[in-house]
Design an enzyme around this catalytic site. Sequence first.
Site, short mmCIF file in Angstrom:
data_model
loop_
_atom_site.label_atom_id
_atom_site.label_comp_id
_atom_site.label_asym_id
_atom_site.label_seq_id
_atom_site.Cartn_x
_atom_site.Cartn_y
_atom_site.Cartn_z
N LYS A 5 -3.56 15.03 4.22
CA LYS A 5 -3.27 16.18 3.37
C LYS A 5 -4.29 17.31 3.55
O LYS A 5 -4.12 18.41 3.03
CB LYS A 5 -3.21 15.74 1.90
CG LYS A 5 -2.02 14.83 1.61
CD LYS A 5 -2.04 14.32 0.19
CE LYS A 5 -0.78 13.48 -0.08
NZ LYS A 5 -0.66 12.30 0.78
N ARG B 256 6.89 18.15 -6.53
CA ARG B 256 5.87 18.40 -7.55
C ARG B 256 4.93 19.52 -7.07
O ARG B 256 4.88 19.79 -5.87
CB ARG B 256 5.09 17.12 -7.82
CG ARG B 256 5.94 16.01 -8.43
CD ARG B 256 5.20 14.70 -8.48
NE ARG B 256 4.87 14.20 -7.16
CZ ARG B 256 4.26 13.04 -6.93
NH1 ARG B 256 3.91 12.27 -7.95
NH2 ARG B 256 3.98 12.66 -5.70
N THR C 179 11.22 12.79 -4.97
CA THR C 179 10.98 14.20 -5.24
C THR C 179 11.89 15.09 -4.39
O THR C 179 12.22 16.20 -4.78
CB THR C 179 9.51 14.57 -4.96
OG1 THR C 179 9.18 14.18 -3.62
CG2 THR C 179 8.59 13.84 -5.93
N SER D 139 -3.08 2.63 -5.24
CA SER D 139 -2.71 3.12 -6.58
C SER D 139 -1.85 4.37 -6.41
O SER D 139 -2.20 5.28 -5.68
CB SER D 139 -3.97 3.44 -7.38
OG SER D 139 -4.79 4.36 -6.69
N LYS E 26 -7.60 11.69 -5.45
CA LYS E 26 -6.61 11.77 -4.37
C LYS E 26 -5.19 12.03 -4.85
O LYS E 26 -4.31 12.30 -4.04
CB LYS E 26 -6.63 10.45 -3.57
CG LYS E 26 -7.98 10.06 -3.01
CD LYS E 26 -7.88 8.76 -2.21
CE LYS E 26 -9.25 8.32 -1.70
NZ LYS E 26 -10.09 7.74 -2.75
#
Length: 657
Positions: free
Chosen positions: A410, A547, A473, A453, A368
């Site tokens: 996503k 990113r 970001t 996580s 993921k």
Amino acid sequence: MLSHLFDATRTIKRLVTVCIDSSFVIVSFWLALFLRLETLSVAAEPKYWFIALTLAPVSIIIFIKFGLYRAILRYLSTMAVWSIVAAVAASTSLLVIADFFFSTQLPKTVPIIYFALCLMFIGGSRLVLRALVSTITRENKQAVIIYGAGSAGRQLAYGLMNGGEYAPIAFIDDDTKKQGSIIQGVPVIALTQLDELLKTRIVSKILLALPSIKRGVRKQILTDLERFTVAVQTIPGMMDVIEGNAPSGEIRDVEIEDLLGRDAVTPQNDLMQANIYQKVVMVTGAGGSIGSELCRQIIRFQPTKLVLFELFEFGLYTVDRELQQLVIEKQLNVEIIPIIGSVQRINRVENVLKAFGVNTMYHAAAYKHVPLVENNVVEGVRNNIFGTMDTAKAAINANVETFVLVSTDKAVRPTNIMGATKRMAELVLQALANKQSGTRFCMVRFGNVLGSSGSVVPLFRKQIKDGGPVTLTHNDITRYFMTIPEAAQLVIQAGAMGKGGDVFVLDMGEPVRIRDLAVKLIRLSGLEVKDGFNPDGDVEIQCTGLRPGEKLYEELLIGDDVELTHHERIMTANEVMLPWDELQKIIQQLDDACHAFDHETIRQLLIDAPTAYKPNDPIVDLLYIAKQARPELDYLDHASNSDPKVVKFNQLNHKPS
């Protein structure tokens, strides 16, 4: 001298107290006589000395029996005060008895005066000493303010007063009836008075003692407190304490859920039980953030067996140990079965499903992390697409009743490999749902979960603790957030509503601007943001740039075709589907491209498929880049589909030939 006395041993303290109390008893007796008789001549009469010398030691024995020397003075409680009253009353009774035996014919009011004086000396001395101790220790404590003057706030204040670290100097409460009053020696003020107080006192933190209020109200309070440069912490809710999730009186950082202001909806028990109660349930990726929480929720609804399927050995060991302990503590009749395995091994999955007779399957195993999958394209495709397909085929072969895929926001108009592979996984399950009717497939799509996580919140907290900078970001990046328990509960409930091929979308609330989240965490830590407007601030926020594959914002729906369900937080989306025959061709081409490590073809196939995949960045797969840098080496495809051994292997493993 007081400091030396406080540091002395318990035995010395008790001896000193006994001596002082003996003096108080004798002084109270003689003073009672002098006040009543208004003459000092009684001191010459031996009979009164007999009473005084008898009264003092016997009273000390009485005081010992009543536990006056067991109580620690600095923690003097209401119960201890009543013990003092009872002990002095017993001493007074002793005086009356001594008067009878010695025939001293004391005036009847002398015992009454003695009781009042003795109580004043014995009890008052202890209260004065307690006040002295509090004053001395308060000087070494950090000043704190408690928000909430209710029962939780009062208990917290009492605990802090008796502790060695913090001293409450004020309560803040919105109740105008409490404002201006004093509780346990601490004044209650309004929030509007906080500015003035902070100008005169150095306050280390504000402690929220509001464990039962709704998150929306808590969010507003935290917003109001943001402008003050004081760290804000909280105490756990009563349910957390009762369920053992937090110790009573624990002070901890403000939960990110409080900043979002979103209250979880109570799960519907009929939906929670539908696919679990008295059934065999299996969770793939059981050691991950979502997988492990699914297991915790599932076990509460009494399956006969819970199969934990996980590739990561330590993750499996951790969740297995936790669940085994939970079974013992709650006395649950559930068998926990830890299985090491990869979802890419169809034979392994199918054998496990058949051997344990699995009825319901929650597929949470996936790669993921967006940047990592961008760097490892082939493994991302293998695990997320082929792993899902093989697991689904194994479920069909093993006659599993329900298969629920944990998907992601996503997958909607993806700009990265992770999102594209998850959308392809959805297409695979939709096609299989239409191809057969034995296993009921459905997918549940949601955004980021707090505490998973790779979550930004723990990272932000560590960066703030280290003095910054906090890294983003992009200044305008936004995300949907949900707590892990709520997400797991909604996944289970949505799975119970599926008819076959359903794509469920969870109501994630309003999207959150990540910069705003970082600013709140900095300010609620008692620090200021360092920027052009405030160059003397404490923590700087830096933007590192998006990113590879990362989007500024996420979506939950591809189109606008969405329908409500009978659950207020669960919707169903009508998305584009492909028949199995058409999809299988794409799958075959992807398989060939993966075998050949042909990253350009993999990307093009995902773009051409109905995934709406539109990459914004060049290929950043680490192996691809390394091969481009060394084209002179011979990169032979030793595992191509033309190899008869590989063909036979693929057939054995139900892979497309």
